[in-house]
Design a protein around this motif. Structure first.
Motif, PDB file in Angstrom:
ATOM      1  N   UNK A 263      19.810  82.120  35.053  1.00 13.13           N
ATOM      2  CA  UNK A 263      18.889  83.350  34.922  1.00 13.13           C
ATOM      3  C   UNK A 263      17.614  82.903  35.403  1.00 13.13           C
ATOM      4  N   UNK A 264      16.264  82.693  34.475  1.00  9.27           N
ATOM      5  CA  UNK A 264      15.297  82.533  34.920  1.00  9.27           C
ATOM      6  C   UNK A 264      14.603  81.345  33.977  1.00  9.27           C
ATOM      7  N   UNK A 265      13.958  80.423  34.874  1.00  9.19           N
ATOM      8  CA  UNK A 265      13.238  79.311  34.109  1.00  9.19           C
ATOM      9  C   UNK A 265      12.043  79.952  33.187  1.00  9.19           C
ATOM     10  N   UNK A 266      11.239  79.350  32.258  1.00 13.10           N
ATOM     11  CA  UNK A 266      10.094  79.479  31.626  1.00 13.10           C
ATOM     12  C   UNK A 266       9.402  78.207  31.242  1.00 13.10           C
ATOM     13  N   UNK A 267       8.290  78.212  31.008  1.00 14.17           N
ATOM     14  CA  UNK A 267       7.515  77.117  30.598  1.00 14.17           C
ATOM     15  C   UNK A 267       6.540  77.614  29.457  1.00 14.17           C
TER      16      UNK A 267
END
Length: 259
Positions: free
Chosen positions: A56-60
């Motif tokens: 899906x999508x990465x995050x930080x």
């Protein structure tokens, strides 16, 4: 138009008195997190392998203070008293936007050493470059401190301003003063040694405490001021992030120079 980045990064690998933590969620972990959230909040089961590449999508997630990296200090940072406003000092979200996109000038303080610089030094530098600031200009101080970025020396080896220097710039109509150093004041060890030797409370963070009597902002932890091709004749944009009720906000400071 030429754009010059005047910002230092937020980097968890740098040495900081208040360490930065940086946790990365990979795109695969993002898919699993999304599926768990869908199940928890909406009662929907989702097969993450239906996604392209199963991702899906990465995050930080960063954990840091608002004074990490290039940032703008609001008057509320300087204390609870504001002799110039009945409703107290303004937080970063309440400041006028037009303070942060203005013509600017840079003063070279790289030979000033470690300690506090007075008004006379700033006046001499303005005379040297042949510039008379206009009201609301942004003042930038090139101390050379950014060469120590990411190391303990960044927090103890730079030139700051004393009270006379801050009031000198404010008398010229400046409302935003920027520096490539950790602080607009002299380094903490220098201030504490001077106070121990003199017993004079006026040497205790005079640049910051000036903001209790006169409304102005600081930009701290700038970078690349030595790459500016001229000491004036450019615009600086340094809008702070709109953090509600905060005493400072991170900024991406950029110099704009017409060709």
């Amino acid at each position: 138009m030429q754009l010059i980045d005047l910002s230092s990064p937020v980097d968890a690998t740098f040495w900081e008195p208040d360490p930065v933590t940086h946790v990365t969620m990979s795109p695969r972990e993002g898919a699993l997190h999304m599926a768990a959230s869908m199940r928890e909040h909406f009662g929907v089961d989702f097969d993450v392998d239906a996604l392209p590449d199963g991702e899906f999508l990465n995050n930080d997630t960063f954990t840091l203070t608002v004074h990490t990296g290039t940032h703008v200090d609001a008057p509320a940072h300087y204390g609870t008293r504001a002799s110039y406003r009945d409703d107290g000092p303004r937080t970063i979200d309440r400041l006028p936007l037009d303070w942060f996109h203005r013509p600017a000038f840079v003063l070279d303080l790289r030979k000033a050493g470690t300690g506090a610089v007075g008004a006379e030094r700033l006046a001499a530098e303005l005379d040297r470059i042949g510039y008379t600031p206009a009201p609301m200009d942004i003042a930038l101080l090139n101390t050379g401190a950014d060469r120590h970025l990411g190391t303990p020396a960044y927090f103890s080896e730079f030139a700051g301003l004393d009270g006379s220097a801050v009031h000198y710039l404010l008398d010229l109509g400046v409302r935003v003063i920027g520096t490539d150093a950790f602080s607009l004041d002299a380094p903490f060890p220098h201030i504490l040694r001077t106070y121990r030797d003199t017993g004079d409370p006026s040497v205790l963070w005079p640049a910051h405490f000036a903001g209790r009597d006169r409304e102005y902002c600081q930009i701290e932890r700038l970078a690349n001021l030595d790459t500016l091709p001229r000491p004036y004749g450019f615009t600086v944009s340094c809008f702070p992030v709109k953090l509600a009720r905060a005493g400072a906000g991170w900024a991406r400071a950029v110099a704009l120079l017409e060709d």
